[in-house]
Scaffold this active site. Structure first.
Site, PDB file in Angstrom:
ATOM      1  CG  HIS A 163      36.188   5.162 -64.309  1.00  0.00           C
ATOM      2  ND1 HIS A 163      36.331   4.022 -63.362  1.00  0.00           N
ATOM      3  CD2 HIS A 163      36.679   6.328 -63.410  1.00  0.00           C
ATOM      4  CE1 HIS A 163      36.897   4.420 -62.213  1.00  0.00           C
ATOM      5  NE2 HIS A 163      37.064   5.866 -62.322  1.00  0.00           N
ATOM      6  CG  ASP A 370      32.423  -0.878 -71.990  1.00  0.00           C
ATOM      7  OD1 ASP A 370      32.399  -0.184 -71.087  1.00  0.00           O
ATOM      8  OD2 ASP A 370      31.535  -2.065 -71.920  1.00  0.00           O
TER       9      ASP A 370
HETATM   10  P1  ADQ Z   1      29.826   0.929 -66.694  1.00  0.00           P
HETATM   11  O1  ADQ Z   1      29.573   1.409 -68.242  1.00  0.00           O
HETATM   12  O2  ADQ Z   1      28.952   0.651 -65.773  1.00  0.00           O
HETATM   13  O3  ADQ Z   1      31.234   1.337 -66.046  1.00  0.00           O
HETATM   14  P2  ADQ Z   1      31.210  -2.304 -66.355  1.00  0.00           P
HETATM   15  O4  ADQ Z   1      32.375  -1.774 -66.259  1.00  0.00           O
HETATM   16  O5  ADQ Z   1      30.575  -3.393 -66.840  1.00  0.00           O
HETATM   17  O6  ADQ Z   1      30.524  -0.859 -67.010  1.00  0.00           O
HETATM   18  O7  ADQ Z   1      30.532  -1.954 -64.710  1.00  0.00           O
HETATM   19  C1  ADQ Z   1      29.009  -2.204 -64.471  1.00  0.00           C
HETATM   20  C2  ADQ Z   1      29.213  -2.691 -63.229  1.00  0.00           C
HETATM   21  O8  ADQ Z   1      28.038  -2.967 -62.704  1.00  0.00           O
HETATM   22  C3  ADQ Z   1      29.719  -4.020 -62.941  1.00  0.00           C
HETATM   23  O9  ADQ Z   1      30.342  -4.217 -61.441  1.00  0.00           O
HETATM   24  C4  ADQ Z   1      28.414  -5.246 -62.862  1.00  0.00           C
HETATM   25  O10 ADQ Z   1      28.585  -6.288 -62.072  1.00  0.00           O
HETATM   26  C5  ADQ Z   1      27.280  -4.036 -62.083  1.00  0.00           C
HETATM   27  N1  ADQ Z   1      26.078  -4.533 -62.802  1.00  0.00           N
HETATM   28  C6  ADQ Z   1      25.698  -4.548 -63.983  1.00  0.00           C
HETATM   29  N2  ADQ Z   1      24.362  -5.091 -64.070  1.00  0.00           N
HETATM   30  C7  ADQ Z   1      23.923  -5.045 -62.861  1.00  0.00           C
HETATM   31  C8  ADQ Z   1      22.601  -5.259 -62.353  1.00  0.00           C
HETATM   32  N3  ADQ Z   1      21.471  -5.615 -63.150  1.00  0.00           N
HETATM   33  N4  ADQ Z   1      22.638  -5.519 -61.104  1.00  0.00           N
HETATM   34  C9  ADQ Z   1      23.837  -5.143 -60.140  1.00  0.00           C
HETATM   35  N5  ADQ Z   1      24.915  -4.976 -60.809  1.00  0.00           N
HETATM   36  C10 ADQ Z   1      25.039  -4.760 -62.082  1.00  0.00           C
HETATM   37  C11 ADQ Z   1      32.108   2.168 -66.497  1.00  0.00           C
HETATM   38  C12 ADQ Z   1      32.666   2.075 -67.825  1.00  0.00           C
HETATM   39  C13 ADQ Z   1      33.206   0.897 -67.981  1.00  0.00           C
HETATM   40  C14 ADQ Z   1      34.375   0.866 -66.839  1.00  0.00           C
HETATM   41  C15 ADQ Z   1      33.866   1.102 -65.467  1.00  0.00           C
HETATM   42  C16 ADQ Z   1      34.900   0.894 -64.611  1.00  0.00           C
HETATM   43  O11 ADQ Z   1      31.593   2.542 -68.714  1.00  0.00           O
HETATM   44  O12 ADQ Z   1      33.901   0.890 -69.190  1.00  0.00           O
HETATM   45  O13 ADQ Z   1      34.894  -0.636 -66.911  1.00  0.00           O
HETATM   46  O14 ADQ Z   1      33.148   2.197 -65.551  1.00  0.00           O
HETATM   47  O15 ADQ Z   1      36.083   1.851 -64.849  1.00  0.00           O
END
Ligand code: ADQ
Length: 468
Positions: A163, A370
């Site tokens: 990921h 990211d």
């Molecule tokens: P993350 O680094 O966690 O994921 P991201 O892809 O943005 O980053 O996913 C975060 C998830 O958490 C989103 O679905 C978001 O809605 C949720 N989220 C964030 N802040 C929140 C909050 N305060 N309350 C509730 N929910 C919240 C890792 C990798 C990424 C990759 C994903 C999926 O780092 O690059 O996109 O996995 O593969």
């Protein structure tokens, strides 16, 4: 002995969170997030099993069923959590795979724990997988599982998906256990990455470090071929569509806008992580007030930061940094009852998140690196009204898919960030709508269901190999 599952997903965490019931008896609830909702239907159709950790240390749990999924908990001691999870996964691999933004820790005890825990996961899968089953291993915490599992169960068809980014040779070479990681991944039939560049990095490393024969994106071993391919992950568009149609979510979005004072609303939603570029975007926003680009009252920034990895030192340092920065900027430019930055260090449910996306005029996504960044795609999926602008870092995995509609930015360039944020704030409705339409087309056509289907179909179409 039972036949075992035909389909097994293995991830560091189980797809459920423990919730305290009213009577104090804990129960489980399906974890939010695209990965779980994409895989859950496949799990049900195929009577799948999910192998993972419950999230609590030193807990012995029997397998159980929840939400139509069969769940097999893997135990982790407090020491495992410290060395394998907080240590090798999040203090070594995480920074190394994200451009060494923070210095990775190379510690032999952490590595030993990583090997030990990966073996425990592989053993658990080997026990529950039926003959010839499909096994899908998730993410950087489990890179040794494919090889360990193949040794135990050569009959299985094994897929792996990373990921997060996969680093270029120059950085990966730092890792003292670099060959072991590559060999671990080569246990899979299909190794999936977010972007083609990451797949290319992996194939090149196999050639350079292991002297493996490679043909395009394939690594050709003596007895089989390992495919490296890109499968950019996405979001559950249907779920978000359903959320934003709810009257209470729309009401909540209006309420948020009113509470924020009526100026342009900029929004950041991230795990509190040094890869997300939170300090850079807040610095740029603060400077817009100091040099007159913005006047207090004209715009506010809501930064939601989900607590994350709180026992890892770099994360504690970052939290202090951000909180100091927010205090300084608000102290200087805020007014009584009207700070220019609203900073919330907390986790929200999906309804509140959807309402925040609807309330935001400008979504600011500025990671320094990211894998994908689902927040950017969630925002786009929620803006059926074609209103709102996305400021997006060139270093987000989502950049190639969204660059034609987003306001692209290099987050290291603070002046560039300021200019781009102003450009997004002042974009007219027609420009916003044109941009949003382009991005929505991409996200709607490539949602998370399609991602899961494409990965699994590629895995199922890898050529059979006959175990010796
Ligand atoms: P993350 O680094 O966690 O994921 P991201 O892809 O943005 O980053 O996913 C975060 C998830 O958490 C989103 O679905 C978001 O809605 C949720 N989220 C964030 N802040 C929140 C909050 N305060 N309350 C509730 N929910 C919240 C890792 C990798 C990424 C990759 C994903 C999926 O780092 O690059 O996109 O996995 O593969």
């Amino acid at each position: 002995m039972s036949r075992g599952s035909e389909f097994v997903v293995v991830a560091n965490r189980l797809p459920v969170d423990r919730v305290a019931g009213e009577d104090g008896v804990p129960s489980w609830r399906r974890s939010p997030g695209g990965l779980v909702s994409a895989i859950a239907p496949v799990m049900r159709r195929r009577e799948g099993t999910w192998v993972g950790w419950s999230g609590a240390a030193d807990e012995e749990l029997e397998p159980f069923d929840e939400d139509g999924m069969h769940l097999v908990p893997v135990r982790q001691s407090a020491e495992d959590v410290q060395l394998y999870y907080e240590g090798f996964s999040n203090a070594t691999l995480w920074p190394l795979y994200h451009d060494v933004i923070a210095p990775p820790v190379y510690d032999r005890a952490m590595w030993d724990a990583y090997v030990r825990v990966n073996q425990r996961f592989a053993d658990a899968v080997a026990k529950v997988a039926g003959k010839g089953a499909i096994v899908w291993v998730q993410d950087y915490q489990l890179q040794l599982v494919p090889q360990m599992l193949r040794e135990l169960r050569p009959d299985l068809r094994i897929g792996f998906f990373l990921h997060i980014p996969f680093p270029p040779t120059e950085l990966f070479m730092q890792l003292p256990w670099r060959r072991r990681i590559l060999e671990g991944l080569l246990g899979a039939d299909l190794v999936g990455f977010q972007l083609p560049g990451a797949a290319a990095n992996f194939v090149r490393l196999c050639r350079q470090l292991l002297d493996a024969k490679t043909v395009k994106q394939d690594v050709v071993l003596d007895d089989r071929t390992v495919r490296a391919r890109a499968f950019p992950i996405s979001v559950d568009v249907d779920e978000l569509r359903e959320l934003i149609a709810r009257p209470e979510v729309r009401r909540r979005a209006e309420e948020i806008r009113e509470d924020l004072g009526g100026g342009t609303v900029l929004l950041g939603v991230d795990r509190l992580d040094y890869t997300k570029g939170i300090t850079q975007r807040l610095q740029a926003f603060g400077e817009l007030f100091s040099d007159g680009g913005l006047k207090p009252g004209e715009a506010v920034f809501a930064q939601i930061a989900t607590p994350s990895r709180e026992r890892v030192e770099q994360y504690q340092i970052l939290r202090d940094q951000i909180e100091q920065q927010v205090g300084r900027i608000n102290g200087e430019y805020g007014e009584l009852g009207a700070p220019v930055i609203h900073y919330l260090h907390t986790s929200y449910d999906r309804e509140e998140l959807a309402a925040l996306y609807l309330a935001a005029d400008v979504m600011v996504v500025t990671p320094l690196r990211d894998g994908m960044n689902l927040v950017a795609k969630e925002y786009v999926a929620c803006r059926e009204d074609l209103h709102g602008a996305l400021v997006l870092s060139e270093f987000a995995g989502a950049a190639p898919e969204l660059r034609r509609g987003a306001f692209m930015v290099n987050p290291y360039d603070i002046d560039g960030l300021k200019e781009t944020m102003l450009g997004a704030i002042h974009a007219d409705r027609a420009d916003q709508a044109r941009r949003m339409r382009v991005m929505r087309k991409r996200v709607i056509e490539h949602d998370v269901d399609r991602w899961a289907q494409e990965f699994l179909s590629a895995l199922e179409h890898t050529p059979e190999h006959v175990p010796a």
